[in-house]
Design an enzyme around this catalytic site. Structure first.
Site, mmCIF file in Angstrom:
data_model
loop_
_atom_site.group_PDB
_atom_site.id
_atom_site.type_symbol
_atom_site.label_atom_id
_atom_site.label_comp_id
_atom_site.label_asym_id
_atom_site.label_seq_id
_atom_site.Cartn_x
_atom_site.Cartn_y
_atom_site.Cartn_z
ATOM 1 N N GLU A 125 0.833 -1.212 0.000
ATOM 2 C CA GLU A 125 0.000 0.000 0.000
ATOM 3 C C GLU A 125 0.864 1.257 0.000
ATOM 4 O O GLU A 125 1.705 1.457 0.889
ATOM 5 C CB GLU A 125 -0.938 -0.025 1.217
ATOM 6 C CG GLU A 125 -2.015 1.037 1.134
ATOM 7 C CD GLU A 125 -3.033 0.942 2.266
ATOM 8 O OE1 GLU A 125 -3.382 -0.173 2.690
ATOM 9 O OE2 GLU A 125 -3.473 2.002 2.730
ATOM 10 N N ASP A 135 4.780 -14.687 11.360
ATOM 11 C CA ASP A 135 3.544 -15.199 10.782
ATOM 12 C C ASP A 135 2.436 -14.150 10.945
ATOM 13 O O ASP A 135 1.824 -14.044 12.004
ATOM 14 C CB ASP A 135 3.201 -16.507 11.514
ATOM 15 C CG ASP A 135 1.941 -17.166 11.011
ATOM 16 O OD1 ASP A 135 1.144 -16.500 10.328
ATOM 17 O OD2 ASP A 135 1.745 -18.347 11.324
ATOM 18 N N LYS A 183 -7.596 -1.756 11.118
ATOM 19 C CA LYS A 183 -6.939 -2.113 9.844
ATOM 20 C C LYS A 183 -5.749 -1.183 9.616
ATOM 21 O O LYS A 183 -4.673 -1.607 9.182
ATOM 22 C CB LYS A 183 -7.953 -2.032 8.700
ATOM 23 C CG LYS A 183 -7.433 -2.528 7.353
ATOM 24 C CD LYS A 183 -6.700 -1.477 6.562
ATOM 25 C CE LYS A 183 -6.200 -2.038 5.255
ATOM 26 N NZ LYS A 183 -5.382 -1.077 4.510
ATOM 27 N N HIS A 214 -2.862 10.048 0.604
ATOM 28 C CA HIS A 214 -2.948 8.722 -0.007
ATOM 29 C C HIS A 214 -2.807 8.806 -1.524
ATOM 30 O O HIS A 214 -2.038 8.082 -2.138
ATOM 31 C CB HIS A 214 -4.292 8.102 0.383
ATOM 32 C CG HIS A 214 -4.421 6.676 -0.008
ATOM 33 N ND1 HIS A 214 -3.794 5.667 0.697
ATOM 34 C CD2 HIS A 214 -5.068 6.086 -1.026
ATOM 35 C CE1 HIS A 214 -4.073 4.527 0.117
ATOM 36 N NE2 HIS A 214 -4.833 4.734 -0.931
HETATM 37 C C1 MEV Z 1 -6.072 2.638 4.993
HETATM 38 O O1 MEV Z 1 -5.252 1.574 4.599
HETATM 39 C C2 MEV Z 1 -6.143 2.726 6.498
HETATM 40 C C3 MEV Z 1 -7.119 3.762 7.059
HETATM 41 O O2 MEV Z 1 -8.425 3.546 6.533
HETATM 42 C C4 MEV Z 1 -7.100 3.599 8.551
HETATM 43 C C5 MEV Z 1 -8.145 4.426 9.261
HETATM 44 O O3 MEV Z 1 -9.215 4.720 8.696
HETATM 45 O O4 MEV Z 1 -7.898 4.730 10.458
HETATM 46 C C6 MEV Z 1 -6.719 5.155 6.644
#
Ligand code: MEV
Length: 441
Positions: free
Chosen positions: A85, A296, A280, A393
């Protein structure tokens, strides 16, 4: 329909590739050439990778990046990260730099207990099973001596073996719930070997335990396996600073920022839809370091998400508070990691990653990984409550879009500059690129 293939694993690598290319593709020559293009020219190195798994046909590349400037417990680290990413390493680096100027990260390992279970069925009198367990328990330690000896020399071993009655939830279901200390190894092989030996000894002993009836002797072992849920193998990482130091420009109000940041954490605490995405983001940092250090990541993911739901509702893994004008932000997670065994001494890049980190022991690696997760979450939440996530991003994703459009190096440089003060969206890049191409045709 495609015919089943027999004895596939026995075929040579070239034969496997030929089968794949001829069975599933029209242009088999192009497919074969593409797969071979990813082979390493160093045959010994390639063989090492081939032998990690069965039926290897080629290598699958992911970038290995580094996020420098991480001050953790007063030691500077450049953290290796393996991830696809675009914005993750950039975000980690930014957060590292931000906290470097504010005292860095503090991390502590709170516990290191690993778990494994022998699951079995028994339908007789419970008191008799308890009596049997107490009589066989010393034997379980003796029967595994050949496995535990080396681990004990390193300061680990079997910590406890408990009999657990689970018949309330499943008729006849009991466990030997066992805990282990595995020091610097993740310990999966050690734990599973001990458990399989426990099962054998336990089953065999039952057959001759006098108090048991014929039926009670027939204890049925269902399975013996470690648990990736390790709620007592916990690391905590934190950062803190006076509220007024939280912002880098006077155009942002520090109190407002802190309040919004805390709100974002509170929302992730109570709203599972948000908590999953929030976590995530944390896993973006954690998985990348776990992968780069040869651990792992599936085990880590499973264990961490179970921990996030331990109180019956899936919730945020990070927490924040402001007390007496001091902003504090922390994470507490289970991490079962190894710095010896597994891939750690085999994969050349894993060895390099561990060396770059100063050859950490498992506890030190737990601290580094937790910090990577915290840093990633800080960067994400900070963007979310200020500029929004897409700005940073999409800036990072710009090169991917340009690569999809098959831009030359000169064109890439041109568009990175062009989009410096513009919003990057997929269609904006395509439009600008198409216009540029027609002008320069
Ligand atoms: C993107 O990979 C991760 C985010 O969505 C985490 C979040 O929303 O806190 C930016």
């Amino acid at each position: 329909m495609i015919a089943p293939v027999a004895g596939f694993s026995k075929l040579s690598k070239n034969e496997k590739i030929a089968w794949l290319a001829n069975t599933y593709f029209h242009d088999s020559e192009a497919v074969i050439a593409m797969l071979k293009n990813y082979w390493n020219s160093d045959e010994k190195l390639q063989k090492l990778h081939d032998e990690f798994i069965e039926n290897t046909i080629t290598n699958f590349y992911l970038p290995l990046g580094i996020a420098p400037n991480f001050l953790i417990n007063d030691t500077m680290h450049a953290i290796p990260m393996t991830i696809e990413e675009s914005s993750v390493v950039a975000a980690a680096s930014k957060a590292a730099k931000f906290w470097l100027d504010r005292g860095g990260f503090k991390a502590t390992v709170l516990s290191t207990e690993k778990v494994g279970q022998v699951h079995f069925m028994y339908y007789g009198a419970i008191e008799k099973l308890e009596a049997y367990f107490n009589s066989i328990k010393p034997e379980l330690f003796i029967a595994t001596k050949h496995i535990t000896q080396n681990m004990e020399k390193r300061g680990g071993g079997i910590s406890a073996i408990e009999l657990r009655d689970k018949t309330d939830e499943l008729n006849g279901y009991f466990q030997l719930h066992c805990t282990f200390e595995t020091v610097d190894s993740m310990g999966a092989n050690f734990i599973n070997s001990c458990l399989e030996q426990f099962a054998k000894t336990f089953e065999a002993g039952a057959a001759t335990f006098e108090a048991f009836s014929e039926e009670e002797r027939e204890i049925q072992i269902v399975m013996s396996i470690l648990s990736n849920y390790v709620p007592n193998c916990i690391v905590k990482a934190e950062v803190s600073c006076p509220i007024e130091e939280l912002v880098e420009s006077e155009s942002v109000d520090a109190n407002e920022f802190a309040e919004k940041f805390l709100r974002a954490i509170q929302i992730a605490k109570i709203e599972p839809y948000r908590a999953v995405t929030h976590n995530k983001g944390i896993m973006n940092g954690i998985d990348a370091v776990v992968l780069a250090t040869g651990n792992d990541f599936r085990a880590i993911e499973a264990g961490i998400h179970a921990y996030a739901a331990k109180d019956g509702r899936y919730t945020s893994l990070t927490d924040a508070e402001v007390v007496d004008g001091i902003f504090k932000f922390w994470i507490e997670i289970p991490l079962s990691l190894g710095t010896v065994g597994g891939l750690t001494s085999l994969h050349p890049l894993v060895k390099l990653a561990l060396e770059m980190l100063g050859k950490p022991n498992a506890k030190e690696l737990m601290q580094i990984v937790a910090v990577a997760g915290l840093a990633q979450n800080f960067a994400a939440v900070r963007s979310l409550v200020t500029t929004g996530i897409q700005k940073g991003h999409m800036k990072m994703h710009l090169i991917n879009i340009l690569n999809q459009l098959e831009a030359t190096e000169a064109e890439k440089a041109h568009f990175v500059n062009y989009f410096k003060d513009k919003t990057v969206t997929h269609s904006a890049v395509v439009t600008a690129f198409t216009a540029y191409k027609s002008q320069h045709a």
